[in-house]
Enzyme design. Structure first.
Site, PDB file in Angstrom:
ATOM      1  N   HIS A 171      51.313  38.638  16.927  1.00 12.10           N
ATOM      2  CA  HIS A 171      51.396  40.008  18.059  1.00 12.10           C
ATOM      3  C   HIS A 171      50.489  39.467  19.171  1.00 12.10           C
ATOM      4  CE1 HIS A 171      51.010  41.812  13.856  1.00 12.10           C
ATOM      5  NE2 HIS A 171      52.159  42.140  14.258  1.00 12.10           N
TER       6      HIS A 171
HETATM    7 FE1  FES Z   1      48.458  40.672  15.043  1.00 12.15          FE
HETATM    8 FE2  FES Z   1      47.337  38.324  14.825  1.00 12.15          FE
HETATM    9  S1  FES Z   1      47.893  39.308  16.698  1.00 12.15           S
HETATM   10  S2  FES Z   1      47.897  39.775  13.255  1.00 12.15           S
END
Ligand code: FES
Length: 194
Positions: free
Chosen positions: A159
């Protein structure tokens, strides 16, 4: 005996028949099952040994030159060990604490309220080039990629969390710096983790 596509004889009568094969297969399954049942009893008889085996590991880092990393497994988790270059240490030390999303060191080897300075994120005085961290993103647990992201540290592709060269969260959804486990050098070239 006639040889068919389903027969397991070798054609001259000396090999195992299909029925023998089925018996062998059943016997093997039984043996595997017996091992599966026996293990918990053995495990219960020696809890100290099994606990000790998981508690700590020692890692030889003599081949890890500045700029190189090593990932080892400890208690089922990846542990990132990086021998940082002088520039990476410098970059980490130059960051003002006010710029950090998570101000705490998250280092099991220093006080719980210690700040996330470059020094308190490292392996300690005289070994500030070394960083030892649980290589798990503090957002939802992905394993970040090393030497990546705009701060030259780690980047989590799940993410988009970005960590700096001290493993501190700098942008993205992760809430905390990557955790530093109990760890110490037991010689010039060996780190004990746990
Ligand atoms: Fe979501 Fe690493 S940014 S698990």
């Amino acid at each position: 005996m006639a040889v068919s596509g389903h027969d397991t004889t070798n054609g001259d009568g000396s090999g195992p028949t299909r029925r023998d094969f089925l018996y062998l297969t059943t016997g093997m399954a039984g043996a595997v099952g017996a091992v599966g049942v026996a293990w918990p009893f053995i495990d219960q008889m020696r809890p100290d040994a099994s606990t000790r085996a998981l508690a700590s590991i020692e890692v030889d880092v003599s081949a890890v030159e500045p700029g190189m990393s090593l990932t080892v497994k400890w208690r089922g988790k990846p542990i990132f060990i990086r021998n940082r270059t002088p520039k990476e240490v410098e970059d980490a030390n130059a960051v003002a604490l006010s710029e950090l999303k998570d101000p705490l060191a998250r280092n099991a080897n220093v006080a719980g309220d210690a700040q996330a300075t470059g020094a308190d994120r490292s392996a300690g005085a005289g070994r500030e080039n070394w960083i030892v961290m649980v290589g798990v993103c503090t957002h939802l647990g992905c394993v970040p990629l090393g030497e990546s992201g705009e701060f030259g540290g780690w980047f989590c592709p799940c993410h988009g969390s970005v960590y700096d060269t001290a493993g501190r969260i700098r942008s993205g959804p992760a809430p905390e710096n990557m955790a530093i486990p109990v760890s110490s050098f037991v010689s010039d070239t060996v780190i004990r983790i746990g």
